[in-house]
Design a protein around this motif. Structure first.
Motif: not given
Length: 64
Positions: A22-37
């Protein structure tokens, strides 16, 4: 850890089936990236991948 110059978080999902970054998108949202184990990526590889992620107008605002 830092992604695109912003403080993020990286850890396992509740069921441990994936890593969630998870990381902030620089605006008002959060980016979520999932990686399968089972992908077998290191945390550094996940962070490197996320450095190139750019949300677009087609990005999903919410799921679940």
């Amino acid at each position: 850890m830092t992604v695109q110059g912003r403080t993020g978080w990286l850890g396992p999902t509740a069921d441990k089936a994936a890593e969630l970054l998870l990381f902030p998108d620089g605006k008002s949202g959060t980016v979520a990236v999932q990686f399968p184990a089972e992908a077998g990526l290191t945390h550094q590889q996940m962070i490197s991948f996320a450095q190139g992620v750019t949300p677009t107008s087609h990005s999903c605002l919410s799921f679940g």
